[in-house]
Each structure stands twice: as structure tokens, then as C-alpha cells.
Design a protein around this motif. Structure first.
Motif, mmCIF file in Angstrom:
data_model
loop_
_atom_site.group_PDB
_atom_site.id
_atom_site.type_symbol
_atom_site.label_atom_id
_atom_site.label_comp_id
_atom_site.label_asym_id
_atom_site.label_seq_id
_atom_site.Cartn_x
_atom_site.Cartn_y
_atom_site.Cartn_z
ATOM 1 N N UNK A 96 27.006 28.617 28.932
ATOM 2 C CA UNK A 96 28.536 28.460 28.930
ATOM 3 C C UNK A 96 29.522 29.637 28.261
ATOM 4 N N UNK A 97 28.708 30.130 27.238
ATOM 5 C CA UNK A 97 29.250 31.328 26.544
ATOM 6 C C UNK A 97 29.315 32.403 27.688
ATOM 7 N N UNK A 98 28.284 32.712 28.100
ATOM 8 C CA UNK A 98 28.083 33.989 28.994
ATOM 9 C C UNK A 98 29.312 33.588 30.195
ATOM 10 N N UNK A 99 29.155 32.504 30.961
ATOM 11 C CA UNK A 99 30.185 32.539 31.735
ATOM 12 C C UNK A 99 31.440 32.836 31.470
ATOM 13 N N UNK A 100 31.834 32.370 30.118
ATOM 14 C CA UNK A 100 33.101 32.937 29.523
ATOM 15 C C UNK A 100 33.220 34.188 29.328
ATOM 16 N N UNK A 101 32.189 34.969 29.099
ATOM 17 C CA UNK A 101 32.180 36.520 29.012
ATOM 18 C C UNK A 101 32.125 37.034 30.064
ATOM 19 N N UNK A 102 31.608 36.784 31.230
ATOM 20 C CA UNK A 102 31.545 37.259 32.530
ATOM 21 C C UNK A 102 33.286 37.056 33.020
ATOM 22 N N UNK A 103 33.847 35.817 32.695
ATOM 23 C CA UNK A 103 35.231 35.728 33.418
ATOM 24 C C UNK A 103 36.291 36.744 32.584
ATOM 25 N N UNK A 104 35.864 37.097 31.330
ATOM 26 C CA UNK A 104 36.701 37.888 30.516
ATOM 27 C C UNK A 104 36.397 39.309 31.059
ATOM 28 N N UNK A 105 35.553 39.824 32.008
ATOM 29 C CA UNK A 105 35.485 40.901 32.677
ATOM 30 C C UNK A 105 35.885 40.798 34.075
ATOM 31 N N UNK A 106 35.528 39.628 34.582
ATOM 32 C CA UNK A 106 35.974 39.584 36.101
ATOM 33 C C UNK A 106 37.464 39.338 36.413
ATOM 34 N N UNK A 107 37.929 38.617 35.456
ATOM 35 C CA UNK A 107 39.481 38.214 35.879
ATOM 36 C C UNK A 107 40.349 39.365 35.596
#
Length: 252
Positions: A96-107
Motif C-alpha cells: 500500500x505504501x508502494x501504491x501511494x508512492x506510485x500515485x505521487x508520481x503518476x497523478x
């Protein structure tokens, strides 16, 4: 190794057998897709296409573009220790932490690509800061390899994880260059040319996210078969609060 600890036994299988065994474990593949999804975009931006995109497409002055790319290192240095603490306290919530960090770059990337005209400076700052989070986030992939594989197979598992991000980086770097070559006859590219080229990262993000979800589901089934159940968020936070409360009581 510590004094008095005997050396590990010599491996009974060859390197290829260890790589195959490591790759077959869903925990290793979860680490590989973690490394893929978090690290390719900051590598592509920081080492190849970020500076020409900022200066040619967005019209950012060279010194400002250098400062923006420098944020990849500064923000990563700040986020890294915080991320280490969170992973230590919530090992069952690493994905879940990884997915949050992915969103930090993708969004921010999606916002920049859809912005009418050149993106404002504040949005470019958010983009670079969000991409920077993926650098330390990719290290969680190696933590997946460490916890899901026996010690004698850890080198092979780390190799599989490391393959993820660099494979995606090479694919994205080459595709961006090919699209820019096809979009213009010379080395002067417009904002539209660069946006079309940079958009190839979105499918790579999608491939990594889907791979993460599939590998995570299988890894959790392995954990369940071993008797380890991943508690829901509410239960995890309740346990954290109880642990903190007991710690505060002892300190008093």
C-alpha cells in the motif's frame, strides 16, 4: 558474519535454478513489479529526458530546470528515512505504501500532460517531488525479496527485482526517443511532440500496477497458507495505537 556463527552451507543448485525458483515465488515478482513501477519514471526523467522536456517543451530556463531535477535527490533523501520507519512499523502494508508512492508520481504526470499549454512552475515542482518519492520507494522491492526468500536464494531474488525498474526504464527511454524522431524532422520538438512521447509512460505504469496487484494477491495466499493473515487497515491501526498506548504508560 558475526563471530562464532558458522558459514552458510554451500548451494546445492546452480545459479539458473536459484533464479528460476526466485522468480516463481510471487513475493519476488511483487518486488520486481514494485521496482518496475516506482523507479522507471524518475530514472527516465532524471537521467535522460527531463532536462530537454523542461527546457524545450515547457520553456523553463536552464538553471531552473537543473534545480527541478535536483529535487529528485533532495526529496528522495528526505523521504527515504521516513519510508524506512513506516516499512518497519507496518511490514504487512508495504504494498500500500508502494501504491501511494506510485500515485505521487503518476497523478502529477497525468496533470502535466493534460494541462492546457505549458504547465505552471508549481505543478512542475509537484511532478519532480512526486517522481523523487519513487527512488527510495523502489527499495521496498528488495525488502519483499528479502522476506519472501531463503537466505541462500537472496542474491538471485535481488537480481530479479533489480531487473524490473531498469527494464521499464530502457523501454520508456527508447520509446520516447522513437516517438520524438517520428513526430519531428529535426531535433526541435514542440510541447505537443513531447507530451505525446512522454505519454508512453502511462501504459508502463499500468503494466506495473496490474503486475503488483496480481503478485500481491498470490503472495497473500502463500502467507495465508503459512498461517499469516494480513489484517485490515482498521485492525492494523488499532494495534499500532495499543502498542503506542502501552509504551506511553511504561514511560510514565
Amino acid at each position: 558474519r558475526p563471530p562464532g556463527v558458522p558459514p552458510p552451507p554451500r548451494p546445492t543448485q546452480g545459479a539458473r535454478a536459484h533464479v528460476r525458483a526466485a522468480f516463481r515465488h510471487p513475493g519476488t515478482r511483487l518486488g520486481m513489479w514494485t521496482h518496475w513501477t516506482t523507479s522507471f519514471a524518475p530514472m527516465v526523467f532524471g537521467m535522460m529526458w527531463g532536462y530537454p522536456y523542461l527546457t524545450q517543451a515547457e520553456g523553463v530556463p536552464g538553471p531552473t530546470a537543473s534545480l527541478l531535477i535536483g529535487l529528485l535527490a533532495v526529496v528522495g533523501a528526505v523521504v527515504g528515512p521516513v519510508l524506512g520507519i513506516l516499512v518497519q512499523r507496518h511490514p504487512l502494508r508495504r504494498s500500500n505504501l508502494v501504491l501511494a508512492m506510485v500515485a505521487a508520481g503518476l497523478v502529477p504526470w497525468v496533470s502535466v500532460l493534460l494541462w492546457p499549454g505549458p504547465a505552471p512552475l508549481w505543478l512542475l515542482v509537484l511532478l519532480c517531488a512526486g517522481l523523487a518519492v519513487g527512488g527510495p520507494g523502489s527499495a521496498i522491492g528488495f525488502d519483499f525479496a528479502r522476506t519472501f526468500n531463503p537466505a541462500h536464494r537472496l542474491g538471485a531474488a535481488n537480481a530479479v527485482v533489480n531487473l524490473g525498474g531498469f527494464t521499464a526504464c530502457v523501454i520508456a527511454t527508447q520509446l520516447i526517443g522513437l516517438i520524438l524522431d517520428a513526430a519531428a524532422d529535426d531535433s526541435t520538438y514542440s510541447l505537443a511532440d513531447f507530451r505525446l512521447a512522454m505519454a508512453v509512460q502511462i501504459p508502463l505504469y499500468a503494466v506495473g500496477i496490474v503486475g503488483m496487484y496480481r503478485a500481491r494477491a498470490r503472495a497473500r495466499r502463500v502467507l495465508a497458507a503459512q498461517g499469516s493473515i494480513v489484517p485490515p487497515w482498521r485492525e492494523a491501526l488499532r494495534r499500532e495505537w495499543r502498542s503506542r498506548t502501552r509504551s506511553w504508560s511504561r514511560d510514565r
